[in-house]
Structures are given as C-alpha cells and as structure tokens.
Write an enzyme that holds these catalytic residues in place. Sequence first.
Site, PDB file in Angstrom:
ATOM      1  N   LYS A  78       0.849  -1.203   0.000  1.00 40.97           N
ATOM      2  CA  LYS A  78       0.000   0.000   0.000  1.00 40.97           C
ATOM      3  C   LYS A  78       0.882   1.249   0.000  1.00 40.97           C
ATOM      4  O   LYS A  78       1.898   1.298   0.712  1.00 40.97           O
ATOM      5  CB  LYS A  78      -0.911  -0.016   1.229  1.00 40.97           C
ATOM      6  CG  LYS A  78      -1.969   1.087   1.251  1.00 40.97           C
ATOM      7  CD  LYS A  78      -2.863   0.955   2.492  1.00 40.97           C
ATOM      8  CE  LYS A  78      -3.951   2.015   2.534  1.00 40.97           C
ATOM      9  NZ  LYS A  78      -4.766   1.939   3.775  1.00 40.97           N
ATOM     10  N   SER A 153      -9.760   2.250   2.873  1.00 43.83           N
ATOM     11  CA  SER A 153      -8.927   2.974   1.962  1.00 43.83           C
ATOM     12  C   SER A 153      -7.982   2.095   1.154  1.00 43.83           C
ATOM     13  O   SER A 153      -7.462   2.531   0.127  1.00 43.83           O
ATOM     14  CB  SER A 153      -8.082   3.998   2.744  1.00 43.83           C
ATOM     15  OG  SER A 153      -7.183   3.348   3.614  1.00 43.83           O
ATOM     16  N   SER A 177      -9.626  -0.194   7.018  1.00 44.80           N
ATOM     17  CA  SER A 177      -9.082  -0.127   5.658  1.00 44.80           C
ATOM     18  C   SER A 177      -8.380  -1.375   5.151  1.00 44.80           C
ATOM     19  O   SER A 177      -8.037  -1.453   3.967  1.00 44.80           O
ATOM     20  CB  SER A 177      -8.135   1.053   5.527  1.00 44.80           C
ATOM     21  OG  SER A 177      -8.877   2.233   5.488  1.00 44.80           O
TER      22      SER A 177
HETATM   23  N1  GLN Z   1     -12.985   4.155   6.178  1.00 48.04           N
HETATM   24  C1  GLN Z   1     -12.356   4.638   7.369  1.00 48.04           C
HETATM   25  C2  GLN Z   1     -12.089   6.124   7.255  1.00 48.04           C
HETATM   26  O1  GLN Z   1     -12.495   6.687   6.308  1.00 48.04           O
HETATM   27  C3  GLN Z   1     -11.126   3.850   7.646  1.00 48.04           C
HETATM   28  C4  GLN Z   1      -9.890   4.392   7.074  1.00 48.04           C
HETATM   29  C5  GLN Z   1      -8.686   3.558   7.400  1.00 48.04           C
HETATM   30  O2  GLN Z   1      -8.785   2.515   8.045  1.00 48.04           O
HETATM   31  N2  GLN Z   1      -7.540   4.047   7.009  1.00 48.04           N
HETATM   32  O3  GLN Z   1     -11.526   6.714   8.093  1.00 48.04           O
END
Ligand code: GLN
Length: 512
Positions: A78, A153, A177
Amino acid sequence: MSLIHLSAAELSVKLTSGEISSVEATQAHLDRITAVDGDIKAFLHVNAAALETAAAVDAKRAAGETLHELAGVPIAIKDVLCTIGMPSTSGSKMLEGWIPPYDATVVTRLHNANLVLLGKTNMDEFAMGSSTEHSAYGPTHNPWDLDRIPGGSGGGSAAAVSAFEAPIALGSDTGGSIRQPAALTGSVGVKPTYGSVSRYGAIALASSLDQVGPVSRTVLDSALVHDIIGGHDPRDSTSLKDAWPSFAAAARAGAKAESLKGLRVGVVKQLDAPGFQAGVSQRFHESLELMADAGAEIIEVSAPNFEYAVAAYYLILPAEASSNLARFDSVRFGLRVNPKGGGTVEDVMAATRGAGFGAEVKRRIILGTYALSAGYYDEYYGSAQKVRTLIQRDFDAAFAQVDVLVSPSAPTTAYKLGEKLDDPMAMYLGDVTTIPANLAGIPGMSLPIGLAPEDGLPVGIQIMAPARGDERLYTLGATLERMLEEKWGHTLLSQAPDLGATEMFAATEGAV
Ligand code: GLN
C-alpha cells in the site's frame, strides 16, 4: 493452474523445490498487471527493479543460502508505506513524486526475508475513505464488477490480490481499511493488535488507531506475512515488546482442526443489525450455523456503547489527522505552490495545502482542528475519548464471556462507484462494523464467506479477539476457511471474473 493463481504458500513450495524460479513467479504477476491493471487500477507504481530482485533471490537460492519460506514470492505494498527508490504518495497530490530516503520497518523486514516488491497500491488520500474514490490518482475498480468500488482505503491492495495481480499485499487499517476492502473483494485481511506491527515509515493518519497488516487470498498467507512484519521495533514508541507465537503454525493447526468443540463464539448484537443488506446477514448466519455444527458454542453478547463508535471515531480520527497532516507545510515534504506575485511563508503554506489536499482531507482537517479548539476540546474530543473507554469496557465484558467475537465485516457488499461519494455520512456509516476494534486496539480479521444471493458479490465475516490474541484469528479463520471450501467444493476467488486475461481455474459446479 497458472502461477498467478497460486497462493504465497503454494508458490513457496515450488520455489523451494526449484520447480519454478522467482523470476518466473514475478514475471507472471508483472504480465498479469500489464494485462488487467488498465481496468482495475490497483497499482500507482510498478517496481522497475522487481525482476532484478527476483534474480538476486534465485541466485541466493542456487548458492545454497538458507532462505525464508516466502523468499522470492512477490508482494504488493500500500502506498501509505515508505519505500526507498519508489514513490510513496499516500494517494495524495501533496506527495506526488516524493521518494522517501528510508524504508518502513515492515518493508525492511520483507526485504530481509527476500520477498519481491511488485509495486505500490492505490488508496484513498492519506487513507481517508472507504471506497478508494478519494485517491488523488483516480479510483480503483472492484475485480468482481468494474463499476463498483473495491472498498477502502486500501482498495488497491485488496483489488491487486483478488485480481491475481499479487498473491499477497500489505495494507493499513485505522478504521477498517484492511478488513472492509478484503470483505468487498473476497480476500482475507487482518488488522493486528495495536502495537504488534511497527508503524515506523507508515505515513500517519491517526496514530492511536493506525496498524499495518496483511491482505491475501488465504488465511495461511496472511499468517505468513504477519510473522514476517510483526514484532518489536525500537523505532516505534508504541511497539509492544511481546514475544509472538507463529501465526503460520496457528493457521496450519486451524486448517487441520476436526471440530470447534469448546470454542465460545460471541455474536455482537449491535453488529448483527436488521439494517444490513439481506444477503450479508444471510451468509453471516449460515457461517454461524457452520461453526455451531462443528461444535462451537454461539453466544449473543451486547456491546451497548458500539452505537457511539462511529461518532467517537470521526472526532478522534480527524483530531489526530489534523495534527499529523500539519507536517505537510510546503517546506519539508513534497509539493510547494508559490502564490502569484509571491507572499509570506503563511501564504505559500496556504496555497500549497489548498492545492495539495483533496476535499475529504480538507473536511477532516477542519473537523479535527475544530474538535481540538480551546472552547470545544472537552465537549468534543474529551467526550469522544470517554466513549472510547466505554467501548473498550464493552469488549472487556464481552471477552469475559467468549473467546472470539464475530460480525459481518461490512453492512453491505461493494456499492457502485459514485454512489456515496457526495454523501460523507453514508460512507462513514459503512465503517460501523470495523471501527470498534480500532478504538479498542484489538485484532480483527475479515474472511470471505460467500456471495450475496441478490448481487453475486463477496461477503466477509469479521473475527475479533482480545488484544494480543491474534493467534485465535488465524486458528479459527483457517478452520472456517477449510469448512467453507469443503461445503462449496472450491475457493471463493476461483469464482471471480477472469477479466479475460488468462485461463482461469477449472470450472466448478454449484453456487457459492
Ligand atoms: N474508512 C475509514 C475512514 O475513512 C477507515 C480508514 C482507514 O482505516 N484508514 O476513516
């Protein structure tokens, strides 16, 4: 089966026996990336040195060096993780073209184990989002349906793994994420116990919530990656000093387990909500039955404060993010925009941050600085921290009764690109299942449990364990994975669309 359809563990057997070389395995994945990534857009950057690294590993093996089990296996990373020699943008224009002078500790550990880095995967900007649509470089597409989001994400890592562009990948999980994209793409994803995997070199979103972890197509592969990247790191002040058991051994034992007798599985009442998509609830309840048939005791537990988890998270996360992102000041990293006609340092900073950050990042910085402002600190940030403690207590009470907790990994399957982009609240609510584990620092895994009958898209179960109990995820995850494969007669991802690029698995009968 072609090389891209093999798991990391299967590749490892063939690499170790000399049946294939790392160059061959790496080339097969690079070819797959060339063939399908124009549609998927999982990668932001492909590593030009991948084949060179692979050849070096082959040479070491030929020279008789003792190598790690996964030596020579390709992996995708990532883009939130710093990599020497490769751009690390965290999905933002702010860091376009930035090449870090150091590797994240997890990346160093992959190098030490002689894995081959395929490249950097797409993500929501600074890991803020649940769909990968907030990437400054355009969205990633779900391999099961190119008109749908892959989750976020870390949609790039999950899509790369489920489109067979990489056997394994690294992600980061601040509020889901790793787990949510894994669920939406039919892959396995693990958020380890907070502090068990180093955050050094992971571009910070919310430091008290962030955790790096594996994405893969099998439970064993995630365990093998977790064994490599985990363990104490003096460069991360929150790194735990614990000695960890072998998660791969736990997964292998789990895969052999005949029964689940003696295991107490808690179903969180608040996360088994009637508002969830029908096919998600159906597959979740079928897997509860499967576990019960194998001897597990299924116990309903209540976590009354989970109701406030999303609200607390969306105060704590923006607060920490607004502070972490202050480092992008036009002086130290990446982008600098000079306002027309010049200006003060503040003017340059404002022009740079105005141009470099996308809408979601700006929204959260504004929210976070507001929550931390002198007049509102106690009312917002202080209250959110109290809720966080209450959620931790809910988990403590639940784990006093059961060994693991389960829920659907996400309330719905993958939705259409654009569907929730203009409705941040709707997108935030999709994190309801994953956020509690981050607030409490406990580990969680998402495991594919079938396709929703109404749309034919993957559904995941989330397994959670007490802090430091990551081993339980791998043991139960591997048992459940095997039981599901026995029931279906194939793996879930063998049913994924082939995207027209290679011969797929042998055709199998029966619906998942
Ligand atoms: N979807 C969550 C957010 O928007 C999680 C993001 C993440 O885990 N980096 O914050």
